[in-house]
Design a protein around this motif. Structure first.
Motif, PDB file in Angstrom:
ATOM      1  N   VAL A 186      -9.151   9.951 -10.470  1.00 23.10           N
ATOM      2  CA  VAL A 186      -8.189   9.430 -11.451  1.00 23.10           C
ATOM      3  C   VAL A 186      -6.861  10.185 -11.416  1.00 23.10           C
ATOM      4  O   VAL A 186      -5.797   9.574 -11.298  1.00 23.10           O
ATOM      5  CB  VAL A 186      -8.787   9.420 -12.876  1.00 23.10           C
ATOM      6  N   ALA A 187      -6.894  11.512 -11.513  1.00 19.47           N
ATOM      7  CA  ALA A 187      -5.644  12.280 -11.518  1.00 19.47           C
ATOM      8  C   ALA A 187      -4.871  12.135 -10.210  1.00 19.47           C
ATOM      9  O   ALA A 187      -3.658  11.889 -10.242  1.00 19.47           O
ATOM     10  CB  ALA A 187      -5.921  13.745 -11.839  1.00 19.47           C
ATOM     11  N   PRO A 188      -5.512  12.251  -9.031  1.00 15.33           N
ATOM     12  CA  PRO A 188      -4.750  12.057  -7.797  1.00 15.33           C
ATOM     13  C   PRO A 188      -4.124  10.676  -7.680  1.00 15.33           C
ATOM     14  O   PRO A 188      -2.985  10.536  -7.234  1.00 15.33           O
ATOM     15  CB  PRO A 188      -5.793  12.274  -6.698  1.00 15.33           C
ATOM     16  N   LEU A 189      -4.873   9.651  -8.087  1.00 16.55           N
ATOM     17  CA  LEU A 189      -4.322   8.295  -7.992  1.00 16.55           C
ATOM     18  C   LEU A 189      -3.157   8.095  -8.964  1.00 16.55           C
ATOM     19  O   LEU A 189      -2.149   7.472  -8.615  1.00 16.55           O
ATOM     20  CB  LEU A 189      -5.412   7.255  -8.246  1.00 16.55           C
ATOM     21  N   LEU A 190      -3.282   8.621 -10.162  1.00 12.83           N
ATOM     22  CA  LEU A 190      -2.209   8.454 -11.145  1.00 12.83           C
ATOM     23  C   LEU A 190      -0.978   9.281 -10.770  1.00 12.83           C
ATOM     24  O   LEU A 190       0.137   8.762 -10.747  1.00 12.83           O
ATOM     25  CB  LEU A 190      -2.706   8.829 -12.536  1.00 12.83           C
ATOM     26  N   VAL A 191      -1.189  10.552 -10.441  1.00 13.03           N
ATOM     27  CA  VAL A 191      -0.065  11.435 -10.118  1.00 13.03           C
ATOM     28  C   VAL A 191       0.560  11.051  -8.780  1.00 13.03           C
ATOM     29  O   VAL A 191       1.767  10.815  -8.682  1.00 13.03           O
ATOM     30  CB  VAL A 191      -0.520  12.909 -10.114  1.00 13.03           C
ATOM     31  N   GLY A 192      -0.284  10.972  -7.746  1.00 10.24           N
ATOM     32  CA  GLY A 192       0.228  10.620  -6.420  1.00 10.24           C
ATOM     33  C   GLY A 192       0.788   9.213  -6.381  1.00 10.24           C
ATOM     34  O   GLY A 192       1.845   8.965  -5.786  1.00 10.24           O
ATOM     35  N   GLY A 193       0.081   8.294  -7.022  1.00  7.71           N
ATOM     36  CA  GLY A 193       0.552   6.907  -7.038  1.00  7.71           C
ATOM     37  C   GLY A 193       1.884   6.741  -7.737  1.00  7.71           C
ATOM     38  O   GLY A 193       2.765   6.020  -7.257  1.00  7.71           O
ATOM     39  N   SER A 194       2.069   7.429  -8.867  1.00  9.82           N
ATOM     40  CA  SER A 194       3.344   7.288  -9.580  1.00  9.82           C
ATOM     41  C   SER A 194       4.486   7.917  -8.779  1.00  9.82           C
ATOM     42  O   SER A 194       5.573   7.345  -8.692  1.00  9.82           O
ATOM     43  CB  SER A 194       3.258   7.901 -10.973  1.00  9.82           C
ATOM     44  N   LEU A 195       4.257   9.078  -8.175  1.00  8.56           N
ATOM     45  CA  LEU A 195       5.304   9.694  -7.358  1.00  8.56           C
ATOM     46  C   LEU A 195       5.646   8.824  -6.151  1.00  8.56           C
ATOM     47  O   LEU A 195       6.816   8.669  -5.791  1.00  8.56           O
ATOM     48  CB  LEU A 195       4.874  11.091  -6.892  1.00  8.56           C
ATOM     49  N   ASP A 196       4.624   8.242  -5.544  1.00  9.27           N
ATOM     50  CA  ASP A 196       4.825   7.419  -4.359  1.00  9.27           C
ATOM     51  C   ASP A 196       5.509   6.096  -4.684  1.00  9.27           C
ATOM     52  O   ASP A 196       6.438   5.675  -4.003  1.00  9.27           O
ATOM     53  CB  ASP A 196       3.472   7.173  -3.694  1.00  9.27           C
ATOM     54  N   LEU A 197       5.058   5.447  -5.739  1.00 13.01           N
ATOM     55  CA  LEU A 197       5.526   4.089  -6.023  1.00 13.01           C
ATOM     56  C   LEU A 197       6.809   4.020  -6.847  1.00 13.01           C
ATOM     57  O   LEU A 197       7.622   3.129  -6.646  1.00 13.01           O
ATOM     58  CB  LEU A 197       4.410   3.302  -6.732  1.00 13.01           C
ATOM     59  N   VAL A 198       6.990   4.956  -7.777  1.00 10.47           N
ATOM     60  CA  VAL A 198       8.157   4.840  -8.663  1.00 10.47           C
ATOM     61  C   VAL A 198       9.072   6.062  -8.644  1.00 10.47           C
ATOM     62  O   VAL A 198      10.141   6.044  -9.253  1.00 10.47           O
ATOM     63  CB  VAL A 198       7.732   4.523 -10.121  1.00 10.47           C
TER      64      VAL A 198
END
Length: 198
Positions: A42-54
């Protein structure tokens, strides 16, 4: 937003590990699989995903939204004890600097704080108005908490909660089963994923 002027969002504890996890999450053959096995998603997807996508600025806004939503959750929980308790809870959480600072670090700590606030609100609602749907949602929140920090698996014990409520036995068993089945399905799916990949 005001807190972010003084303290922008910074790298939290083990951010590098979360980013390793995020980058490898969608690759079947990962280069550093141990980061995948020692962390939950959960944390990697939320943190990494937000940095990557937005990007960084929007990630800061996302963390502010999680902070605000967690305060709303705690306030709604306190509302059970009355409006004054809800107001005092909101003020206390807003004024406590440690809680605000927590959401200015990209790590599982802030995500845990948010997920636990949501879990507590869902627990309160399931207790006040026990239905199968509410207990299934509580099971979903329990799985999300465990997939944020494995220690939260202990929350599965709240599957016993329907048995201390004044409900018909069939409703008790159904609510408890809904809770356990959702948790088992989600955590089981993650376990199978890790077993197949690693």
């Amino acid at each position: 937003a005001l807190q972010s002027i003084a303290l922008p969002v910074i790298a939290g504890r083990d951010l590098g590990t979360y980013l390793f996890f995020y980058v490898q999450m969608f690759e079947w053959d990962s280069v550093l699989p141990m980061s995948m096995l020692f962390r939950t998603p959960v944390a990697p997807l939320l943190v990494g995903g937000s940095l990557d996508l937005v990007g960084g600025y929007a990630t800061q806004a996302l963390m502010a939204v999680l902070y605000a939503m967690s305060i709303v959750c705690w306030t709604r929980v306190a509302l059970v004890f009355g409006r004054r308790a809800a107001l005092l809870t909101a003020i206390a959480v807003l004024l406590y600097p440690g809680y605000g600072i927590l959401f200015h670090m990209l790590s599982s700590d802030s995500i845990c704080a948010f997920v636990f606030a949501v879990w507590t609100l869902l627990l309160t609602r399931a207790w006040l108005e026990p239905t199968v749907t509410r207990f299934a949602l509580l099971g979903l929140a329990t799985a999300a908490a465990a997939l944020t920090r494995p220690g939260y698996q202990v929350l599965v014990v709240f599957a016993l909660l329907p048995f201390v409520r004044a409900m018909p036995w069939r409703a008790r068993v159904t609510a408890a089963l809904a809770y356990v089945c959702v948790v088992a399905a989600l955590l089981g799916a993650w376990t199978v994923n890790n077993g197949l990949r690693y």
